[in-house]
Write an enzyme that holds these catalytic residues in place. Structure first.
Site, short mmCIF file in Angstrom:
data_model
loop_
_atom_site.label_atom_id
_atom_site.label_comp_id
_atom_site.label_asym_id
_atom_site.label_seq_id
_atom_site.Cartn_x
_atom_site.Cartn_y
_atom_site.Cartn_z
N GLU A 1 -1.51 -5.56 8.58
CA GLU A 1 -0.73 -4.94 9.66
C GLU A 1 -1.41 -5.16 11.01
OE1 GLU A 1 0.03 -0.81 8.80
OE2 GLU A 1 0.96 -1.27 6.86
N GLU B 1 9.08 -4.21 10.65
CA GLU B 1 9.54 -2.92 10.11
C GLU B 1 10.09 -2.02 11.22
OE1 GLU B 1 6.82 -1.05 7.40
OE2 GLU B 1 7.98 0.81 7.33
N LYS C 1 -1.33 -9.40 2.82
CA LYS C 1 -0.57 -8.97 4.00
C LYS C 1 -1.43 -8.02 4.82
CE LYS C 1 3.10 -5.97 3.76
NZ LYS C 1 2.69 -4.84 4.62
N ASP D 1 -1.04 -6.07 -0.16
CA ASP D 1 -1.49 -5.45 1.09
C ASP D 1 -3.01 -5.27 1.09
OD1 ASP D 1 0.47 -4.90 3.00
OD2 ASP D 1 1.24 -3.19 1.86
N ASP E 1 0.84 -1.20 0.00
CA ASP E 1 0.00 0.00 0.00
C ASP E 1 0.87 1.25 0.00
OD1 ASP E 1 0.89 -0.18 2.60
OD2 ASP E 1 -1.10 -0.12 3.52
N SER E 2 2.22 1.07 -0.01
CA SER E 2 3.12 2.19 -0.26
C SER E 2 2.88 2.76 -1.65
CB SER E 2 4.59 1.75 -0.11
OG SER E 2 4.83 0.57 -0.86
O1 KIV Z 1 3.55 -1.13 1.64
C1 KIV Z 1 4.75 -1.45 1.69
O2 KIV Z 1 5.57 -1.14 0.81
C2 KIV Z 1 5.20 -2.23 2.85
C3 KIV Z 1 6.67 -2.42 3.02
C4 KIV Z 1 7.29 -1.21 3.58
C5 KIV Z 1 6.98 -3.62 3.84
O3 KIV Z 1 4.41 -2.65 3.64
#
Ligand code: KIV
Length: 271
Positions: free
Chosen positions: A122, A189, A120, A90, A51-52
């Site tokens: 969090e 992280e 994934k 994510d 989600d980056s």
């Molecule tokens: O969204 C992302 O890029 C991440 C990484 C920083 C692990 O969760």
């Protein structure tokens, strides 16, 4: 011959074997077809459609605004390119924290509409019900602990997490809960390297670090950061392998000069 033709597809079982053999796992983010194809051909083990994308693709300040539809768009583009790597996507903010049935629907959309390999999420104990429901549908889940960017408004800052004893103990406890629930891996992280090493020793599933030292089972970086496309983000853990931003600017400037001076196109570049 391309790498993907000679090596088997990476699965969660392959990752588990890599941990047992103490072979490090290399993971990077990708959000589009072209980059994903390059990463896959280079032999990356895991591609994270993170989600980056909210930051590096859409220009938001945090990861919170990105939607499930946005993530499905990015993940579908990546899936069209990838033959070998395991693709993890994510679940974006707001699609899994409140209601485990909503969480399952979100994960199913990512698996069905994008064709992803895993999701994934969090958090630890507080999202356990959602994790268990998604796992019970046969969807592989990767956990993410430590600095979890979707909670940035709770943390208030992007500093190193789990430096105090209480947060460190909770993190170890959460990692064990994720393992017991059936997650196939965990991202840690921005936490002290010593703590990350302890987690990697305590759990049998692969632990992938970002700003968590080298005594874990693998590493992940955001592609645009390690290639030097993003400029303003320079945490200690980031190794830049390129200064692509300057290289692209140089190429664009050369192109502008060539167009304005009528050097491009020349006789051989026209019909
Ligand atoms: O969204 C992302 O890029 C991440 C990484 C920083 C692990 O969760």
């Amino acid at each position: 011959m391309e790498l993907e033709a000679t090596f088997p597809k990476i699965t969660t079982h392959v990752l588990q074997e890599m941990k047992l053999k103490q072979e490090k796992i290399a993971m990077l983010t990708a959000y589009d077809f072209s980059m994903a194809r390059i990463l896959d051909q280079a032999g990356i083990d895991i591609i994270l459609v993170g989600d980056s994308a909210s930051n590096v693709m859409a220009g938001h300040k945090t990861t919170l605004p990105i939607t499930l539809n946005d993530m499905i768009y990015h993940a579908s583009s990546v899936m069209r390119a990838v033959k070998r790597a395991l693709v993890v996507v994510d679940l974006p903010f707001g699609t899994y924290q409140g209601d485990s049935k909503v969480a399952l629907q979100s994960a199913i959309r990512i698996m069905k509409e994008a064709g992803a390999n895993a999701v994934k999420m969090e958090g630890g104990e507080e999202i356990l019900e959602s994790i268990e429901r998604i796992l019970s549908a046969g969807i592989p889940v990767m956990g993410h602990l430590g600095l979890t960017p979707q909670s940035i408004h709770k943390f208030g800052t992007y500093v190193v997490r789990a430096t105090d004893e209480d947060e460190a103990r909770k993190l170890v406890h959460d990692a064990q809960i994720l393992e017991e629930a059936g997650c196939f891996g965990i991202i840690l992280e921005k936490i002290p390297a010593r703590l990350a090493a302890e987690v990697a020793q305590k759990v049998r599933i692969p632990v992938i670090g970002i700003g968590a030292g080298h005594e874990v089972d693998g590493q992940v970086l955001v592609l645009h950061d390690m290639l030097g496309i993003t400029q303003e983000f320079s945490p200690r853990f980031l190794r830049r392998y390129h200064n692509l931003s300057e290289e692209i600017k140089g190429s664009v400037k050369a192109y502008i000069t060539d167009v304005k001076s009528i050097d491009f196109p020349n006789e051989r570049e026209q019909y």
